[in-house]
Design a protein around this motif. Sequence first.
Motif, PDB file in Angstrom:
ATOM      1  N   GLU A 101      45.505  20.515  18.543  1.00 28.93           N
ATOM      2  CA  GLU A 101      45.539  19.082  18.251  1.00 28.93           C
ATOM      3  C   GLU A 101      44.457  18.729  17.238  1.00 28.93           C
ATOM      4  O   GLU A 101      43.449  19.427  17.122  1.00 28.93           O
ATOM      5  N   ALA A 102      44.683  17.684  16.504  1.00 24.99           N
ATOM      6  CA  ALA A 102      43.690  17.128  15.587  1.00 24.99           C
ATOM      7  C   ALA A 102      43.585  15.643  15.900  1.00 24.99           C
ATOM      8  O   ALA A 102      44.583  14.928  15.855  1.00 24.99           O
ATOM      9  N   ASN A 103      42.380  15.220  16.220  1.00 18.53           N
ATOM     10  CA  ASN A 103      42.213  13.839  16.644  1.00 18.53           C
ATOM     11  C   ASN A 103      40.746  13.457  16.543  1.00 18.53           C
ATOM     12  O   ASN A 103      39.914  14.163  17.099  1.00 18.53           O
ATOM     13  N   PRO A 104      40.402  12.422  15.862  1.00 17.83           N
ATOM     14  CA  PRO A 104      41.260  11.539  15.069  1.00 17.83           C
ATOM     15  C   PRO A 104      41.423  12.045  13.637  1.00 17.83           C
ATOM     16  O   PRO A 104      40.659  12.877  13.183  1.00 17.83           O
ATOM     17  N   VAL A 105      42.439  11.517  12.992  1.00 14.28           N
ATOM     18  CA  VAL A 105      42.611  11.715  11.552  1.00 14.28           C
ATOM     19  C   VAL A 105      42.265  10.369  10.918  1.00 14.28           C
ATOM     20  O   VAL A 105      42.846   9.345  11.264  1.00 14.28           O
TER      21      VAL A 105
END
Length: 51
Positions: A29-33
């Motif tokens: 996952e990538a968070n936040p963008v």
Amino acid sequence: MKAALALVEVVVEFSCLAVELGHSLTAVEANPVILSTEGAVAVDALVIAVR
């Protein structure tokens, strides 16, 4: 518009990573963008490998 295109690029490239390494990953996952007039950047990412 530049920010929207940058977000699309982040999502596509991250998705390609997940597909290529999917067999060896439990989660990704990538968070936040964060979007700006300069583009997009994933501030944090989580990658959990299969054990």
